[in-house]
Design a protein around this motif. Structure first.
Motif, PDB file in Angstrom:
ATOM      1  N   LYS A  84     -18.167   5.936   1.631  1.00 43.20           N
ATOM      2  CA  LYS A  84     -18.010   5.024   0.492  1.00 43.20           C
ATOM      3  C   LYS A  84     -19.221   4.102   0.331  1.00 43.20           C
ATOM      4  O   LYS A  84     -19.128   3.032  -0.244  1.00 43.20           O
ATOM      5  CB  LYS A  84     -16.711   4.218   0.667  1.00 43.20           C
ATOM      6  N   PHE A  91       0.849  -1.195   0.000  1.00 47.83           N
ATOM      7  CA  PHE A  91       0.000   0.000   0.000  1.00 47.83           C
ATOM      8  C   PHE A  91       0.885   1.245   0.000  1.00 47.83           C
ATOM      9  O   PHE A  91       1.658   1.456   0.934  1.00 47.83           O
ATOM     10  CB  PHE A  91      -0.904   0.018   1.237  1.00 47.83           C
ATOM     11  N   ASP A 139     -12.270   5.632  -4.124  1.00 37.16           N
ATOM     12  CA  ASP A 139     -11.703   4.511  -4.884  1.00 37.16           C
ATOM     13  C   ASP A 139     -12.016   4.611  -6.373  1.00 37.16           C
ATOM     14  O   ASP A 139     -11.448   3.895  -7.185  1.00 37.16           O
ATOM     15  CB  ASP A 139     -12.243   3.176  -4.345  1.00 37.16           C
ATOM     16  N   TYR A 181      -9.437  -9.968   6.103  1.00 38.34           N
ATOM     17  CA  TYR A 181      -8.491  -8.888   6.381  1.00 38.34           C
ATOM     18  C   TYR A 181      -8.775  -8.357   7.776  1.00 38.34           C
ATOM     19  O   TYR A 181      -9.829  -7.771   8.024  1.00 38.34           O
ATOM     20  CB  TYR A 181      -8.685  -7.787   5.332  1.00 38.34           C
ATOM     21  N   PHE A 240      -6.074   3.164   8.539  1.00 38.30           N
ATOM     22  CA  PHE A 240      -5.455   2.888   7.230  1.00 38.30           C
ATOM     23  C   PHE A 240      -5.442   4.145   6.372  1.00 38.30           C
ATOM     24  O   PHE A 240      -4.459   4.452   5.694  1.00 38.30           O
ATOM     25  CB  PHE A 240      -6.234   1.779   6.523  1.00 38.30           C
ATOM     26  N   ARG A 241      -6.542   4.879   6.399  1.00 38.14           N
ATOM     27  CA  ARG A 241      -6.619   6.086   5.562  1.00 38.14           C
ATOM     28  C   ARG A 241      -5.586   7.118   6.016  1.00 38.14           C
ATOM     29  O   ARG A 241      -5.049   7.861   5.204  1.00 38.14           O
ATOM     30  CB  ARG A 241      -8.048   6.643   5.560  1.00 38.14           C
ATOM     31  N   ASP A 257      -2.735  -3.589  -4.369  1.00 37.34           N
ATOM     32  CA  ASP A 257      -4.094  -3.095  -4.187  1.00 37.34           C
ATOM     33  C   ASP A 257      -4.516  -2.396  -5.481  1.00 37.34           C
ATOM     34  O   ASP A 257      -3.757  -1.607  -6.034  1.00 37.34           O
ATOM     35  CB  ASP A 257      -4.102  -2.088  -3.034  1.00 37.34           C
ATOM     36  N   LYS A 261     -16.488  -6.498   0.737  1.00 37.34           N
ATOM     37  CA  LYS A 261     -15.847  -5.400   1.456  1.00 37.34           C
ATOM     38  C   LYS A 261     -16.924  -4.436   1.930  1.00 37.34           C
ATOM     39  O   LYS A 261     -17.643  -3.841   1.134  1.00 37.34           O
ATOM     40  CB  LYS A 261     -14.852  -4.686   0.551  1.00 37.34           C
TER      41      LYS A 261
HETATM   42  C1  PBG Z   1      -8.468   1.098  -0.381  1.00 31.80           C
HETATM   43  C2  PBG Z   1      -8.327   0.188   0.772  1.00 31.80           C
HETATM   44  C3  PBG Z   1      -8.758   0.421   2.083  1.00 31.80           C
HETATM   45  C4  PBG Z   1      -8.264  -0.647   2.852  1.00 31.80           C
HETATM   46  C5  PBG Z   1      -7.594  -1.507   1.985  1.00 31.80           C
HETATM   47  N1  PBG Z   1      -7.651  -0.990   0.701  1.00 31.80           N
HETATM   48  C6  PBG Z   1      -9.477   1.569   2.682  1.00 31.80           C
HETATM   49  C7  PBG Z   1     -10.801   1.949   2.226  1.00 31.80           C
HETATM   50  O1  PBG Z   1     -11.485   1.237   1.500  1.00 31.80           O
HETATM   51  O2  PBG Z   1     -11.176   3.053   2.603  1.00 31.80           O
HETATM   52  C8  PBG Z   1      -8.436  -0.769   4.324  1.00 31.80           C
HETATM   53  C9  PBG Z   1      -7.404  -1.571   5.066  1.00 31.80           C
HETATM   54  C10 PBG Z   1      -7.365  -1.372   6.539  1.00 31.80           C
HETATM   55  O3  PBG Z   1      -8.190  -0.663   7.128  1.00 31.80           O
HETATM   56  O4  PBG Z   1      -6.463  -1.967   7.161  1.00 31.80           O
HETATM   57  N2  PBG Z   1      -9.392   0.842  -1.312  1.00 31.80           N
END
Ligand code: PBG
Length: 331
Positions: free
Chosen positions: A225, A84, A137, A279, A211-212, A125, A202
């Motif tokens: 989202k 990432f 996204d 995950y 993560f963000r 990713d 997801k």
């Molecule tokens: C991006 C993505 C995200 C995560 C993995 N790929 C964040 C999102 O969808 O906002 C989250 C991973 C995590 O929280 O550990 N598309």
């Protein structure tokens, strides 16, 4: 199976619990480093490591440092890592062109890792959020996330990753039709050995907050989202998504987040019997870390207990930020 055919004392469950040997003999689930995919964050520069404040112990690493960490993970028995990138704000645009730049951080890291540790499985990713000035996204037009145009961009992103030598592509964007589009583009361009692990189920979860921060997407994000990620209330829909993605050419499927969604893992495994992954996301990591730092939970034991829960619920493997630590604990 008749669960109530034996009465006490003919049935004494404690007989098979009386010592470690017999407990191990009858145990239904096992876990090892070979079950882990380690998600890692990449940043620019040389010899750089930055802490991610909301994920204590997790770092962003420059490519050189990442190669070193990847090689250590491989030596611990971890078979795969997932990349990432933290993308500099100046590279975030409306057209997200950095996503398919052959020299973006993710592609540079892929080439460097495959060169240094060829046997380590490198996963990427596919989603526009690290590169999108809007933080989403997909492309945003007139306040809406547009599907088909985004899929075209995701295909370009996936192809640039395949050219860089990626082993497994992980579309996390939740656009409709992306798995089929990526699969056929990979086939047409001679990348028929590249696997796809689809983020099929997801959810639109608030567990992704840390993560963000880690990828620098939180500041840019406007709104939520919910028009593309799943409603947290749904379960049957997850099965329909998995069925759809398998049909379109996914080799493996993923459920995300992890621990709050183990019911989905079990349903997916029972229904399809395909390689199933979960995950354990950033918010789960942050939540556990906060309790560890306060000595409210036993770090080593809880890490293993959470990972075992995934295996027990039918997962073949787990994406977890604890991967190297857990691998050491399991040695
Ligand atoms: C991006 C993505 C995200 C995560 C993995 N790929 C964040 C999102 O969808 O906002 C989250 C991973 C995590 O929280 O550990 N598309």
């Amino acid at each position: 199976m008749n669960y109530i055919d034996q009465k006490f004392p003919s049935s004494r469950f404690r007989r098979t619990r009386k010592n470690e040997k017999i407990r191990n003999l009858v145990s239904e689930t096992s876990i090892s480093a070979s079950d882990f995919i380690w998600p890692v964050f990449i940043c620019d520069g040389d010899n750089v490591e930055q802490n991610v404040p909301s994920m204590p112990g997790v770092k962003r690493r420059s490519v050189d440092r990442l190669v070193q960490a990847a090689s250590e993970a491989f030596d611990l028995g971890i078979p795969a890592i997932c990349l990432f990138p933290y993308t500099d704000h100046s590279l975030k645009t409306k057209d997200c062109a950095e996503a398919w730049n052959p020299d973006n951080l993710s592609n540079k890291a892929t080439r460097a890792i495959k060169k240094a540790v060829p046997e380590l499985i490198v996963m990427s990713d596919v989603a526009l959020d690290p590169y999108n000035i809007d933080g989403h996204d997909g492309f945003v037009e007139n306040g809406k996330i547009v599907n088909d145009k985004t899929v075209e961009a995701l295909v370009k992103q996936a192809l640039s990753q395949a050219v860089s030598g990626i082993d497994v592509i992980g579309p996390s964007d939740m656009m409709d039709g992306r798995i089929g589009a990526i699969r056929s583009a990979l086939e047409k361009n001679g990348h028929n050995e590249v696997g796809i692990m689809s983020y099929s189920a997801k959810y639109s979860s608030s567990f992704y907050g840390p993560f963000r921060d880690a990828v620098g997407a939180s500041g840019a994000l406007t709104g939520d989202k919910k028009t593309y990620q799943m409603d947290i209330a749904n379960s049957n829909e997850a099965l329909r998504l998995v069925a759809r993605d398998l049909k379109e050419g996914a080799d493996m499927v993923m459920i995300k987040p992890g621990m709050p969604y183990l019911d989905i893992c079990r349903r997916v495994k029972d229904e399809f019997g395909v390689p199933t992954f979960a995950y354990q996301v950033s918010g789960e990591y942050a939540m556990l870390s906060a309790a560890f730092e306060n000595d409210w939970l036993d770090r080593n034991k809880i890490i293993i207990e959470t990972l075992m829960a995934f295996k027990r619920s039918g997962c073949d493997g787990i994406l977890t930020y604890f991967a190297p630590e857990a691998a050491k604990l399991l040695k």
